[in-house]
Motif scaffolding. Sequence first.
Motif, mmCIF file in Angstrom:
data_model
loop_
_atom_site.group_PDB
_atom_site.id
_atom_site.type_symbol
_atom_site.label_atom_id
_atom_site.label_comp_id
_atom_site.label_asym_id
_atom_site.label_seq_id
_atom_site.Cartn_x
_atom_site.Cartn_y
_atom_site.Cartn_z
ATOM 1 N N SER A 41 -7.381 13.172 -31.955
ATOM 2 C CA SER A 41 -8.701 12.576 -31.771
ATOM 3 C C SER A 41 -8.586 11.059 -31.847
ATOM 4 N N GLY A 42 -9.589 10.387 -31.303
ATOM 5 C CA GLY A 42 -9.571 8.932 -31.248
ATOM 6 C C GLY A 42 -9.233 8.431 -29.861
ATOM 7 N N LEU A 43 -8.991 9.361 -28.945
ATOM 8 C CA LEU A 43 -8.714 9.001 -27.558
ATOM 9 C C LEU A 43 -10.012 9.070 -26.766
ATOM 10 N N GLU A 44 -10.005 8.526 -25.549
ATOM 11 C CA GLU A 44 -11.196 8.635 -24.705
ATOM 12 C C GLU A 44 -11.522 10.096 -24.445
ATOM 13 N N VAL A 45 -10.494 10.903 -24.267
ATOM 14 C CA VAL A 45 -10.651 12.347 -24.099
ATOM 15 C C VAL A 45 -9.770 13.007 -25.158
ATOM 16 N N PRO A 46 -10.385 13.754 -26.119
ATOM 17 C CA PRO A 46 -9.548 14.422 -27.126
ATOM 18 C C PRO A 46 -8.491 15.288 -26.444
ATOM 19 N N THR A 47 -7.294 15.252 -26.975
ATOM 20 C CA THR A 47 -6.164 15.927 -26.354
ATOM 21 C C THR A 47 -5.580 16.951 -27.314
ATOM 22 N N THR A 48 -5.219 18.110 -26.779
ATOM 23 C CA THR A 48 -4.585 19.156 -27.573
ATOM 24 C C THR A 48 -3.227 19.463 -26.960
ATOM 25 N N CYS A 49 -2.231 19.607 -27.830
ATOM 26 C CA CYS A 49 -0.908 20.004 -27.365
ATOM 27 C C CYS A 49 -0.293 20.943 -28.392
ATOM 28 N N THR A 50 0.765 21.626 -27.999
ATOM 29 C CA THR A 50 1.484 22.532 -28.891
ATOM 30 C C THR A 50 2.813 21.896 -29.248
ATOM 31 N N THR A 51 3.099 21.820 -30.562
ATOM 32 C CA THR A 51 4.304 21.128 -31.020
ATOM 33 C C THR A 51 5.558 21.884 -30.631
ATOM 34 N N PRO A 52 6.628 21.151 -30.327
ATOM 35 C CA PRO A 52 6.768 19.701 -30.244
ATOM 36 C C PRO A 52 6.153 19.176 -28.948
ATOM 37 N N CYS A 53 5.525 17.994 -29.030
ATOM 38 C CA CYS A 53 4.894 17.395 -27.861
ATOM 39 C C CYS A 53 4.782 15.892 -28.077
ATOM 40 N N SER A 54 4.276 15.197 -27.075
ATOM 41 C CA SER A 54 4.031 13.765 -27.206
ATOM 42 C C SER A 54 2.796 13.418 -26.384
ATOM 43 N N VAL A 55 2.116 12.361 -26.806
ATOM 44 C CA VAL A 55 0.919 11.899 -26.104
ATOM 45 C C VAL A 55 0.997 10.385 -25.944
ATOM 46 N N VAL A 56 0.363 9.886 -24.893
ATOM 47 C CA VAL A 56 0.276 8.453 -24.663
ATOM 48 C C VAL A 56 -1.094 8.007 -25.149
ATOM 49 N N VAL A 57 -1.115 7.002 -26.041
ATOM 50 C CA VAL A 57 -2.362 6.519 -26.634
ATOM 51 C C VAL A 57 -2.465 5.014 -26.453
ATOM 52 N N LYS A 58 -3.694 4.515 -26.478
ATOM 53 C CA LYS A 58 -3.894 3.069 -26.459
ATOM 54 C C LYS A 58 -3.520 2.511 -27.823
ATOM 55 N N ARG A 59 -2.904 1.370 -27.824
ATOM 56 C CA ARG A 59 -2.445 0.763 -29.072
ATOM 57 C C ARG A 59 -3.602 0.386 -30.005
ATOM 58 N N ASN A 60 -4.797 0.158 -29.465
ATOM 59 C CA ASN A 60 -5.915 -0.251 -30.316
ATOM 60 C C ASN A 60 -6.774 0.932 -30.757
ATOM 61 N N ALA A 61 -6.380 2.163 -30.454
ATOM 62 C CA ALA A 61 -7.177 3.354 -30.798
ATOM 63 C C ALA A 61 -6.967 3.755 -32.251
#
Length: 152
Positions: A41-61
């Motif tokens: 949470s904290g992204l423009e669109v909440p994202t769900t993934c199953t571990t192991p995974c990775s997400v790209v986030v804004k540095r100011n989020a």
Amino acid sequence: MRSFGIVALSVMLGGCASVTRGTTENISISSTPSGVEAVVSGLEVPTTCTTPCSVVVKRNADISIAFQKEGYKPQIVPLSRDIQTGGAAGFAGNLLLGGVVGMGVDAATGAATDHKPNPVIVTMQPSPAPRARPSAPRKPRPPAAAAPEAGT
């Protein structure tokens, strides 16, 4: 000469950290056991993934990650933002090249910061098995009344 002016203007309008580090970063997420659902949470669109995974986030989020899997206690990991050496150098470079405008761009985009912890690693704790509810003690039944004898 004109191209030099365009380059100089673009450097002044963009922050150094924004240019050298970018405004996004990759957050790696893993867990023990694997296969845990991670809700970012904290992204423009909440994202769900199953571990192991990775997400790209804004540095100011402002990011937090909720972990959940059946049979385990849910966990929430808030991420903090920290100015790293590379980001601080880019931010300081604004004094030479980008000036106040560049510093403002870096501050607004969070380009000088990194999220911590990264990678995010959690160890899920098993949830206690639901305890069986003790049954209420039964009241003893009174003895059945004797049936009247026939013929009396």
